[in-house]
Each structure stands twice: as structure tokens, then as C-alpha cells.
Design a protein around this motif. Structure first.
Motif, PDB file in Angstrom:
ATOM      1  N   ASN A   1       8.693   0.515  26.948  1.00  0.00           N
ATOM      2  CA  ASN A   1       7.838   1.425  26.527  1.00  0.00           C
ATOM      3  C   ASN A   1       6.301   1.116  26.558  1.00  0.00           C
ATOM      4  O   ASN A   1       5.737   1.885  27.045  1.00  0.00           O
ATOM      5  N   ALA A   2       5.978   0.001  25.723  1.00  0.00           N
ATOM      6  CA  ALA A   2       4.334  -0.618  25.810  1.00  0.00           C
ATOM      7  C   ALA A   2       4.180  -0.801  27.046  1.00  0.00           C
ATOM      8  O   ALA A   2       2.796  -0.375  27.285  1.00  0.00           O
ATOM      9  N   TYR A   3       4.844  -1.183  28.027  1.00  0.00           N
ATOM     10  CA  TYR A   3       4.366  -1.501  29.270  1.00  0.00           C
ATOM     11  C   TYR A   3       4.036  -0.219  30.139  1.00  0.00           C
ATOM     12  O   TYR A   3       2.848   0.043  30.687  1.00  0.00           O
ATOM     13  N   ASN A   4       4.747   0.876  30.038  1.00  0.00           N
ATOM     14  CA  ASN A   4       4.825   2.036  30.566  1.00  0.00           C
ATOM     15  C   ASN A   4       3.454   2.650  30.063  1.00  0.00           C
ATOM     16  O   ASN A   4       2.684   3.421  30.776  1.00  0.00           O
ATOM     17  N   GLU A   5       3.238   2.524  28.681  1.00  0.00           N
ATOM     18  CA  GLU A   5       1.984   3.120  28.147  1.00  0.00           C
ATOM     19  C   GLU A   5       0.641   2.740  28.566  1.00  0.00           C
ATOM     20  O   GLU A   5      -0.292   3.317  28.930  1.00  0.00           O
ATOM     21  N   ILE A   6       0.799   1.304  28.677  1.00  0.00           N
ATOM     22  CA  ILE A   6      -0.318   0.549  29.146  1.00  0.00           C
ATOM     23  C   ILE A   6      -0.610   0.750  30.543  1.00  0.00           C
ATOM     24  O   ILE A   6      -1.854   1.283  31.020  1.00  0.00           O
ATOM     25  N   LYS A   7       0.549   0.802  31.320  1.00  0.00           N
ATOM     26  CA  LYS A   7       0.306   1.233  32.943  1.00  0.00           C
ATOM     27  C   LYS A   7      -0.466   2.431  32.990  1.00  0.00           C
ATOM     28  O   LYS A   7      -1.265   2.731  34.138  1.00  0.00           O
ATOM     29  N   LYS A   8      -0.247   3.776  32.330  1.00  0.00           N
ATOM     30  CA  LYS A   8      -0.830   4.742  32.396  1.00  0.00           C
ATOM     31  C   LYS A   8      -2.220   4.884  31.778  1.00  0.00           C
ATOM     32  O   LYS A   8      -3.101   5.564  32.566  1.00  0.00           O
ATOM     33  N   ILE A   9      -2.447   4.263  30.875  1.00  0.00           N
ATOM     34  CA  ILE A   9      -3.884   3.910  30.552  1.00  0.00           C
ATOM     35  C   ILE A   9      -4.768   3.313  31.475  1.00  0.00           C
ATOM     36  O   ILE A   9      -6.000   3.706  31.576  1.00  0.00           O
ATOM     37  N   MET A  10      -4.277   2.067  31.887  1.00  0.00           N
ATOM     38  CA  MET A  10      -5.187   1.265  32.625  1.00  0.00           C
ATOM     39  C   MET A  10      -4.976   1.461  34.187  1.00  0.00           C
ATOM     40  O   MET A  10      -4.066   2.046  34.697  1.00  0.00           O
ATOM     41  N   SER A  11      -6.332   1.553  34.868  1.00  0.00           N
ATOM     42  CA  SER A  11      -6.083   1.396  36.403  1.00  0.00           C
ATOM     43  C   SER A  11      -5.863   0.359  37.002  1.00  0.00           C
ATOM     44  O   SER A  11      -6.515  -0.915  36.735  1.00  0.00           O
ATOM     45  N   GLY A  12      -4.847   0.261  38.051  1.00  0.00           N
ATOM     46  CA  GLY A  12      -4.341  -0.787  38.579  1.00  0.00           C
ATOM     47  C   GLY A  12      -3.406  -1.503  37.864  1.00  0.00           C
ATOM     48  O   GLY A  12      -2.769  -1.183  36.978  1.00  0.00           O
ATOM     49  N   ALA A  13      -3.028  -2.960  38.191  1.00  0.00           N
ATOM     50  CA  ALA A  13      -1.917  -3.642  37.706  1.00  0.00           C
ATOM     51  C   ALA A  13      -2.266  -3.944  36.218  1.00  0.00           C
ATOM     52  O   ALA A  13      -3.185  -4.357  35.876  1.00  0.00           O
ATOM     53  N   VAL A  14      -0.924  -4.188  35.441  1.00  0.00           N
ATOM     54  CA  VAL A  14      -0.913  -4.604  34.194  1.00  0.00           C
ATOM     55  C   VAL A  14      -0.815  -6.156  34.112  1.00  0.00           C
ATOM     56  O   VAL A  14       0.163  -6.624  34.687  1.00  0.00           O
ATOM     57  N   PRO A  15      -2.055  -6.668  33.461  1.00  0.00           N
ATOM     58  CA  PRO A  15      -1.810  -8.338  33.549  1.00  0.00           C
ATOM     59  C   PRO A  15      -0.722  -8.661  32.594  1.00  0.00           C
ATOM     60  O   PRO A  15      -0.164  -7.886  31.704  1.00  0.00           O
ATOM     61  N   ASP A  16      -0.110  -9.984  32.671  1.00  0.00           N
ATOM     62  CA  ASP A  16       0.823 -10.559  31.684  1.00  0.00           C
ATOM     63  C   ASP A  16       0.233 -10.521  30.326  1.00  0.00           C
ATOM     64  O   ASP A  16      -1.000 -10.644  30.064  1.00  0.00           O
ATOM     65  N   ILE A  17       0.922 -10.080  29.548  1.00  0.00           N
ATOM     66  CA  ILE A  17       0.530  -9.987  28.120  1.00  0.00           C
ATOM     67  C   ILE A  17       1.392 -10.786  27.205  1.00  0.00           C
ATOM     68  O   ILE A  17       2.694 -10.808  27.282  1.00  0.00           O
ATOM     69  N   GLU A  18       1.022 -12.017  26.650  1.00  0.00           N
ATOM     70  CA  GLU A  18       1.901 -12.950  25.991  1.00  0.00           C
ATOM     71  C   GLU A  18       1.506 -12.993  24.587  1.00  0.00           C
ATOM     72  O   GLU A  18       0.261 -13.162  24.078  1.00  0.00           O
ATOM     73  N   CYS A  19       2.023 -12.329  23.393  1.00  0.00           N
ATOM     74  CA  CYS A  19       1.804 -12.192  22.055  1.00  0.00           C
ATOM     75  C   CYS A  19       1.596 -13.300  21.508  1.00  0.00           C
ATOM     76  O   CYS A  19       0.515 -13.220  20.478  1.00  0.00           O
ATOM     77  N   TYR A  20       1.786 -14.541  22.088  1.00  0.00           N
ATOM     78  CA  TYR A  20       1.198 -15.784  21.203  1.00  0.00           C
ATOM     79  C   TYR A  20      -0.024 -16.343  21.892  1.00  0.00           C
ATOM     80  O   TYR A  20      -0.816 -17.215  21.248  1.00  0.00           O
ATOM     81  N   ARG A  21      -0.414 -15.644  22.777  1.00  0.00           N
ATOM     82  CA  ARG A  21      -1.859 -15.877  23.227  1.00  0.00           C
ATOM     83  C   ARG A  21      -2.776 -14.647  23.415  1.00  0.00           C
ATOM     84  O   ARG A  21      -2.542 -13.781  23.929  1.00  0.00           O
ATOM     85  N   ALA A  22      -3.632 -14.951  22.276  1.00  0.00           N
ATOM     86  CA  ALA A  22      -4.660 -13.836  21.886  1.00  0.00           C
ATOM     87  C   ALA A  22      -5.361 -13.396  22.784  1.00  0.00           C
ATOM     88  O   ALA A  22      -5.781 -12.173  23.011  1.00  0.00           O
ATOM     89  N   GLU A  23      -5.855 -14.106  24.007  1.00  0.00           N
ATOM     90  CA  GLU A  23      -6.806 -13.783  24.772  1.00  0.00           C
ATOM     91  C   GLU A  23      -5.941 -12.907  25.924  1.00  0.00           C
ATOM     92  O   GLU A  23      -6.596 -12.105  26.640  1.00  0.00           O
ATOM     93  N   SER A  24      -4.643 -12.894  26.138  1.00  0.00           N
ATOM     94  CA  SER A  24      -3.995 -12.224  26.935  1.00  0.00           C
ATOM     95  C   SER A  24      -4.142 -10.615  26.327  1.00  0.00           C
ATOM     96  O   SER A  24      -4.026  -9.903  27.389  1.00  0.00           O
TER      97      SER A  24
END
Length: 158
Positions: free
Chosen positions: A77-100
Motif C-alpha cells: 500500500n505504501a509503495y503504491n501510494e508513493i509511486k502515485k505521488i512520485m514521478s519515475g521509479a520509487v527508490p529503495d526505502i529502508e526503515c533503518y536508514r534515515a537517509e533512504s
């Protein structure tokens, strides 16, 4: 007379300080606690080092698998929502890495990722400690046998 007393006091001070530093360093090495100083922080941070990771037990594999299965709908669900918002590919998101998460633009995408990470963390603690969950994830990345055990357990639980 005063000069020799001051010089003895000064050398005694240096010796005492050196002894304290060596003692603290030895305790840190023996206990596995290592200090770290980070450029963006004005504090000294102590963290534990993990020298060896023990293989997960069957109960831990089951807990890990249950946590992953519980998180998966939220992740999709989060991936699909972010994909709708962002133009282009969704980058890797790792919760333990704040910079991601911090590199996500716009801010709405960051908010969705942060919400997912909070929810995922709340799920994980029902089954394993977050540190153990991350250890098992890292071990599974490098161990095809463990990866297969996790897949088999997923099939059993689904």
C-alpha cells in the motif's frame, strides 16, 4: 623546589589520565562496546558490536515470517501510494536508514514512508526484537539455505 613539585604533579596527572583512558578502552574492547563520534552530533555515542550472529531458531524463523507476512500489505500500500505521488521509479526505502527516507520528494512521499516504518516497527516487536529481525534479514541475504527455510515457512503459514 616549587618547580620540581609542579613537574611531578604534572607528570602524575598525565599518568592518571593515561591510565583512565587505557582502562576505559580495555573495558570497551572486552565488553564489545565501541564509542563513535558522528560529524552531525556533538555527543559521544556508545554502541554494541556484534561479532558473531547465531543462526535463527525455528521459533525465530516463524516469528520473522509472521512479521514479514503482516507487514507485506502495508508495504504494498505504501509503495503504491508513493509511486502515485512520485514521478519515475520509487527508490529503495529502508526503515533503518534515515537517509533512504529523507531523500524522498515530495514531503508527502516521506510522510507515507515514515508512517509505514512506524507501523512495520510496531508489527516486528510483536514477534522479534528489531535488532534480531534485521540480523535475520542480513543473514538471509547471504545464506540461501536460510532464505529457503523462510520461504518454506511462508508457504506453511499462508
Amino acid at each position: 623546589m616549587i618547580k620540581s613539585s609542579l613537574s611531578r604533579l604534572y607528570s602524575h596527572n598525565i599518568f592518571a589520565q593515561s591510565l583512565v583512558v587505557v582502562t576505559l578502552a580495555a573495558i570497551g574492547v572486552l565488553s564489545g562496546v565501541t564509542p563513535g563520534i558522528y560529524k552531525d552530533s556533538h555527543t559521544l555515542v556508545f554502541s554494541s558490536s556484534v561479532y558473531a550472529q547465531t543462526a535463527p531458531t525455528d521459533a525465530e524463523i516463524t516469528g520473522y515470517t509472521k512479521a514479514v507476512l503482516a507487514m507485506e500489505p502495508l508495504r504494498q500500500n505504501a509503495y503504491n501510494e508513493i509511486k502515485k505521488i512520485m514521478s519515475g521509479a520509487v527508490p529503495d526505502i529502508e526503515c533503518y536508514r534515515a537517509e533512504s527516507i529523507s531523500r524522498l520528494n515530495p514531503a508527502e512521499a516521506r510522510q507515507i514512508a515514515e508512517n509505514y516504518c512506524r507501523q512495520a516497527s510496531a508489527i516486528v516487536v510483536n514477534y522479534l526484537s528489531p535488532a534480531r529481525f534485521n540480523q535475520i534479514t542480513q543473514m538471509a541475504d547471504n545464506d540461501p539455505n536460510l532464505r529457503q527455510k523462510i520461504k518454506d515457512r511462508m508457504r506453511q503459514l499462508q
